[in-house]
Design an enzyme around this catalytic site. Structure first.
Site, mmCIF file in Angstrom:
data_model
loop_
_atom_site.group_PDB
_atom_site.id
_atom_site.type_symbol
_atom_site.label_atom_id
_atom_site.label_comp_id
_atom_site.label_asym_id
_atom_site.label_seq_id
_atom_site.Cartn_x
_atom_site.Cartn_y
_atom_site.Cartn_z
ATOM 1 N N TYR A 97 26.974 42.708 32.226
ATOM 2 C CA TYR A 97 27.846 43.033 33.373
ATOM 3 C C TYR A 97 27.220 42.523 34.670
ATOM 4 O O TYR A 97 27.893 41.895 35.499
ATOM 5 C CB TYR A 97 28.033 44.555 33.413
ATOM 6 C CG TYR A 97 28.798 45.093 34.607
ATOM 7 C CD1 TYR A 97 30.189 45.068 34.639
ATOM 8 C CD2 TYR A 97 28.123 45.671 35.691
ATOM 9 C CE1 TYR A 97 30.886 45.591 35.730
ATOM 10 C CE2 TYR A 97 28.810 46.195 36.774
ATOM 11 C CZ TYR A 97 30.192 46.154 36.795
ATOM 12 O OH TYR A 97 30.873 46.673 37.873
ATOM 13 N N LYS B 239 28.766 39.861 37.359
ATOM 14 C CA LYS B 239 29.014 40.211 38.758
ATOM 15 C C LYS B 239 28.194 39.321 39.690
ATOM 16 O O LYS B 239 28.668 38.915 40.762
ATOM 17 C CB LYS B 239 28.695 41.686 39.010
ATOM 18 C CG LYS B 239 29.708 42.647 38.392
ATOM 19 C CD LYS B 239 31.085 42.480 39.021
ATOM 20 C CE LYS B 239 31.999 43.647 38.736
ATOM 21 N NZ LYS B 239 33.343 43.454 39.315
HETATM 22 N N1 LIG Z 1 32.951 52.394 39.544
HETATM 23 C C1 LIG Z 1 31.799 51.858 39.900
HETATM 24 O O1 LIG Z 1 30.744 52.518 39.884
HETATM 25 C C2 LIG Z 1 31.758 50.418 40.350
HETATM 26 C C3 LIG Z 1 30.564 49.938 40.914
HETATM 27 C C4 LIG Z 1 30.491 48.626 41.345
HETATM 28 C C5 LIG Z 1 31.589 47.801 41.196
HETATM 29 N N2 LIG Z 1 32.730 48.279 40.633
HETATM 30 C C6 LIG Z 1 33.839 47.347 40.483
HETATM 31 O O2 LIG Z 1 34.950 47.843 41.175
HETATM 32 C C7 LIG Z 1 36.141 47.270 40.610
HETATM 33 C C8 LIG Z 1 37.165 48.364 40.409
HETATM 34 O O3 LIG Z 1 36.690 49.253 39.392
HETATM 35 P P1 LIG Z 1 36.891 50.835 39.437
HETATM 36 O O4 LIG Z 1 35.570 51.440 39.665
HETATM 37 O O5 LIG Z 1 38.030 51.143 40.345
HETATM 38 O O6 LIG Z 1 37.216 51.171 37.918
HETATM 39 P P2 LIG Z 1 38.565 51.332 37.109
HETATM 40 O O7 LIG Z 1 39.424 52.361 37.739
HETATM 41 O O8 LIG Z 1 38.144 51.492 35.694
HETATM 42 O O9 LIG Z 1 39.254 49.921 37.340
HETATM 43 C C9 LIG Z 1 39.077 48.788 36.581
HETATM 44 C C10 LIG Z 1 40.445 48.166 36.506
HETATM 45 O O10 LIG Z 1 40.383 46.817 36.061
HETATM 46 C C11 LIG Z 1 41.540 46.610 35.295
HETATM 47 N N3 LIG Z 1 41.378 45.473 34.431
HETATM 48 C C12 LIG Z 1 40.309 45.200 33.637
HETATM 49 N N4 LIG Z 1 40.521 44.058 32.984
HETATM 50 C C13 LIG Z 1 41.747 43.600 33.360
HETATM 51 C C14 LIG Z 1 42.524 42.492 33.013
HETATM 52 N N5 LIG Z 1 42.091 41.592 32.126
HETATM 53 N N6 LIG Z 1 43.731 42.331 33.593
HETATM 54 C C15 LIG Z 1 44.195 43.241 34.479
HETATM 55 N N7 LIG Z 1 43.502 44.326 34.847
HETATM 56 C C16 LIG Z 1 42.287 44.509 34.283
HETATM 57 C C17 LIG Z 1 41.676 47.889 34.486
HETATM 58 O O11 LIG Z 1 42.962 47.974 33.959
HETATM 59 P P3 LIG Z 1 43.323 49.021 32.784
HETATM 60 O O12 LIG Z 1 43.546 50.312 33.506
HETATM 61 O O13 LIG Z 1 44.549 48.446 32.185
HETATM 62 O O14 LIG Z 1 42.152 49.063 31.862
HETATM 63 C C18 LIG Z 1 41.376 48.931 35.556
HETATM 64 O O15 LIG Z 1 42.534 49.285 36.254
HETATM 65 C C19 LIG Z 1 35.703 46.580 39.321
HETATM 66 O O16 LIG Z 1 35.609 45.177 39.542
HETATM 67 C C20 LIG Z 1 34.339 47.169 39.068
HETATM 68 O O17 LIG Z 1 33.521 46.305 38.300
HETATM 69 C C21 LIG Z 1 32.853 49.564 40.215
#
Ligand SMILES: NC(=O)c1ccc[n+]([C@@H]2O[C@H](COP(=O)([O-])OP(=O)(O)OC[C@H]3O[C@@H](n4cnc5c(N)ncnc54)[C@H](OP(=O)(O)O)[C@@H]3O)[C@@H](O)[C@H]2O)c1
Length: 251
Positions: free
Chosen positions: A157, A161
């Site tokens: 991951y 990133k």
């Molecule tokens: N949460 C953390 O601690 C954290 C930290 C650093 C960075 N981030 C980044 O922040 C961003 C948002 O994540 P989040 O924390 O809000 O988590 P989240 O609610 O789990 O969101 C991830 C989203 O990505 C969507 N997704 C994944 N693969 C996809 C695809 N092929 N096509 C369309 N949609 C897709 C998922 O859709 P489904 O609902 O259909 O699965 C989900 O809605 C991500 O890029 C994540 O890596 C998160």
């Protein structure tokens, strides 16, 4: 560099993500027009309804699996046509994956690399092409602090990133003269479905706090923002640890 960038017409990719939803809520509350793109049609229509209820002038929902990179250009163009141009594109999709599984199973590792690097980077290119053709616009890519240094517990991951952060940096350098502002967002731990299985600590931020940071940084024409901001210092310390020591740490 554009400052006080307009955010009236915005496409949110990976719009069902908790961070993207909160970003959309801030924009909807200001009466923005939004295109929301996500792969789960039920979650997507709930997100679209919520944004309409919160005051968005217009919300178009488009179902798409963003790992299907051949669709990206048409999705970006479709969003621009629906909104009469784009002020900003937000790329939020991501998958955390499981490092143990990725180390054993090449298909699992590939899903993490495609979901966090190949897909987001190629989508960012499609968006940059469109914004450059307009001569203006903001591209927001949600990367992660995990991309700042490879760690044994999540290097697949993290590498994806980190690759996405580098790609965004390259886009910023290439398209700045064309009027495109590229914002790299590096959240730390955020309390979202992605981290639901992790034990929570004081280091976790709410998605609403991260979203507020994203909107503020986009408006101010920032290049790279840590969210919350204290992660800039944390990661500076982590990056400064010499490799001969770092490789012995269990991180
Ligand atoms: N949460 C953390 O601690 C954290 C930290 C650093 C960075 N981030 C980044 O922040 C961003 C948002 O994540 P989040 O924390 O809000 O988590 P989240 O609610 O789990 O969101 C991830 C989203 O990505 C969507 N997704 C994944 N693969 C996809 C695809 N092929 N096509 C369309 N949609 C897709 C998922 O859709 P489904 O609902 O259909 O699965 C989900 O809605 C991500 O890029 C994540 O890596 C998160």
């Amino acid at each position: 560099m554009s400052v006080n960038a307009k955010l009236d017409r915005v496409a949110l990719f990976g719009a069902t993500s908790a961070i993207a939803q909160e970003t959309g809520r801030i924009l909807a509350g200001r009466g923005a027009s939004l295109v929301v793109v996500g792969r789960d049609p039920h979650k997507l229509s709930a997100v679209a309804d919520d944004l309409r209820a919160r005051g968005a002038a217009r919300v178009e929902a488009v179902q798409a699996d963003l790992d299907e990179v051949g669709r990206h250009a048409a999705l970006v163009d479709g969003a621009a046509e629906a909104l009469g141009g784009l002020d900003a594109v937000v790329i939020a999709q991501g998958v955390l994956g499981d490092q143990e599984e990725s180390a054993r199973d090449v298909a699992a590792a590939e899903r993490v690399l495609v979901g966090n690097f190949v897909g987001p980077a190629l989508l960012a290119q499609a968006a940059a092409n469109r914004l450059a053709a307009q001569g203006a616009g903001t591209l927001v890519g949600i990367s992660s602090v995990a991309g700042d240094r490879g760690r044994g517990s999540n290097y697949t991951y993290g590498a994806a990133k980190g690759g996405f952060s580098l790609f965004l940096q390259g886009l910023r350098n290439r398209y700045a003269p064309a009027g495109v502002q590229v914002l790299t967002v590096k959240p730390g731990f955020v309390d979202t479905p992605m981290t639901a299985h992790l034990e929570k600590s004081a280091l976790f931020a709410t998605p609403a706090r991260v979203a507020a940071g994203i909107v503020r940084a986009a408006e101010r024409g920032r290049d790279v923002v840590y969210a919350p901001g204290f992660w800039r210092l944390v990661m500076a310390v982590i990056r400064a640890i010499p490799e001969r020591i770092f490789k012995r740490l269990k991180l």
